[in-house]
Design an enzyme around this catalytic site. Structure first.
Site, PDB file in Angstrom:
ATOM      1  N   ASN A   1       0.844  -1.201   0.000  1.00  0.00           N
ATOM      2  CA  ASN A   1       0.000   0.000   0.000  1.00  0.00           C
ATOM      3  C   ASN A   1       0.880   1.252   0.000  1.00  0.00           C
ATOM      4  O   ASN A   1       0.760   2.135   0.857  1.00  0.00           O
ATOM      5  CB  ASN A   1      -0.941  -0.008   1.205  1.00  0.00           C
TER       6      ASN A   1
ATOM      7  N   HIS B   1      -8.436   3.267   8.397  1.00  0.00           N
ATOM      8  CA  HIS B   1      -9.046   2.031   7.899  1.00  0.00           C
ATOM      9  C   HIS B   1     -10.465   1.831   8.422  1.00  0.00           C
ATOM     10  O   HIS B   1     -11.314   1.269   7.730  1.00  0.00           O
ATOM     11  CB  HIS B   1      -8.186   0.820   8.288  1.00  0.00           C
TER      12      HIS B   1
END
Length: 457
Positions: free
Chosen positions: A310, A341
């Site tokens: 990521n 998240h």
């Protein structure tokens, strides 16, 4: 995550592809995602060929990218996409009303606050795993701003990119700027070359195909939930459980490899993502790449693993948190990542564990690595050992991220005897911690950055 029994195709997005979803036995939200990305890939090729900078104005390119992006968002997320649009417009208002020194503060608070409220609604309105939306995304004009945030190339799966790079791409300066960094006359060229992304796109599509095959064959056959099955825990020795943990973690990766590599290919197909020329003279199209699979699978440190997973989000976290935190940048960055998240407990188990293991691995590397550099056999032995430990540490850390809830996470860590937590604490207590130089930056007017000294504790 697959929907629960009884609602196999529940989604807030379009149900047009429901028959295909039922035929393949794949959740409708995943079918919609793949369909949009494949359509975006075709649109990206068309965009580069027929709406290139030499054929269309920047305004037309912005408008096309924005309108298609909005359509894809509505197709995938349905009425819930309104949250994306509301958040985008709220922050545009802040950009135009707030003073320049405070824009980043206000927009950060509003964006993270709204994001958190959306995550709460995901749990209490839609319950675990049902909702299909992922909320994780001189002053520009409204069209430029909307195009940057809602363009069809990245609205579904990213990656995030630098605003200046995106505007340069739309205006046709993106590739040219990178090419000017090389002395082409020395290489025998009488004019600048015209790099084509076709080879890079084909290569990345091959990776997505392999990832898709692995997802369809491995991921569903090796579920993470099996590692906390009572019968499995009763009959399987600890070392075998560690080995199986590695297998199920590997099986969980292909869906990420698929989504991020396909998103990268879509941007490249549109002509976006050129990063220059490597030492061999080959054109590179990895400016927006979100992962480096080889570096992930061969990582010999926790840091190396994180830096190649990521990538674009990690770069954003570094800019907005790590580089600016006056104290404890590692811990604060992990906590911000967890908040970004969502609010599932498993995320916080993962990122809090990540803080501990990152600090411990840093201490081991700084105190021990230099003893293994005196000969090739010692270096190889060090690399093999650190590879095994890193891969198992990552598996141990990310399992709660997949499990989401508290009960299975605690059950998992109990079955593992909390060994990574205990070992990390012992390392931090025994090995001397050498302070890491860390300068912070606070944005000022006209992007002037002031350094502030403080070290990671």
């Amino acid at each position: 995550m697959a929907p629960p029994p009884g609602s196999p195709h529940r989604t807030t997005g379009s149900t047009l592809l429901h028959p295909l979803s039922a035929l393949l036995g794949i959740p409708l939200d995943q079918i919609n995602f793949v369909a949009c990305q494949l359509f975006a890939l075709l649109a990206a090729f068309w965009f580069r060929i027929y709406l290139g900078p030499s054929h269309a104005s920047s305004a037309v390119r912005h408008a096309f990218a924005t309108l298609f992006g909005i359509y894809f968002a509505v197709f995938c997320f349905g009425w819930y996409s309104i949250h994306l649009f509301v958040l985008v417009m709220m922050n545009y208002g802040i950009m135009n009303m707030a003073s320049i020194p405070n824009i980043h503060r206000y927009s950060f608070v509003v964006a993270m606050g709204y994001l958190t409220l959306c995550h709460i609604s995901r749990i209490y309105i839609f319950h675990y795993g049902i909702l299909t939306t992922d909320f994780s995304g001189t002053r520009p004009s409204l069209l430029e701003y909307l195009s940057y945030l809602l363009n069809f190339m990245s609205i579904i799966a990213g990656p995030c990119s630098n605003y200046k790079d995106y505007i340069a791409f739309i205006e046709g300066r993106h590739v040219h700027m990178k090419l000017l960094e090389v002395n082409w006359k020395q290489k025998g060229y009488d004019r600048l070359p015209d790099p084509s992304p076709t080879g890079a796109v084909m290569y990345k599509l091959c990776i997505t195909l392999v990832s898709l095959i692995l997802f369809l064959t491995l991921t569903k056959n090796f579920p993470m939930a099996y590692i906390i099955d009572n019968e499995f825990l009763d009959k399987t020795p600890f070392l075998s459980r560690l080995g199986y943990l590695y297998v199920v973690t590997q099986a969980a990766k292909p869906k990420y490899y698929f989504a991020w590599t396909l998103a990268d290919a879509v941007n490249n197909a549109a002509g976006y993502g050129f990063s220059g020329v490597d030492e061999r003279g080959s054109f590179r199209w990895d400016l927006l790449s979100n992962l480096n699979i080889w570096n992930i699978e061969t990582a010999t440190s926790f840091k190396m693993y994180i830096e190649n997973w990521n990538i674009q989000t990690a770069a954003w976290l570094k800019r907005v948190c790590y580089d600016r935190a006056p104290r404890y940048p590692t811990a604060l960055t992990f906590i911000l990542s967890a908040l970004w998240h969502g609010i599932y407990p498993g995320y916080y188990f993962t990122f809090l564990t990540g803080i501990l293991i990152t600090l411990a691995s840093r201490a081991i590397r700084k105190n021990c690595r230099h003893y293994f550099l005196s000969s090739v056999p010692l270096k190889v032995a060090y690399d093999v050992i650190t590879w095994v430990v890193t891969q198992l540490a990552v598996c141990y850390t990310v399992a709660p991220f997949v499990m989401l809830a508290v009960e299975p996470t605690v059950k998992f860590y109990k079955s593992m005897y909390f060994h990574m937590h205990i070992l990390s604490i012992v390392v931090l207590l025994v090995l001397p911690i050498r302070p890491q130089a860390h300068s912070t930056r606070e944005p000022q007017n006209q992007d002037v950055q002031n350094s502030v000294k403080r070290k990671d504790k």
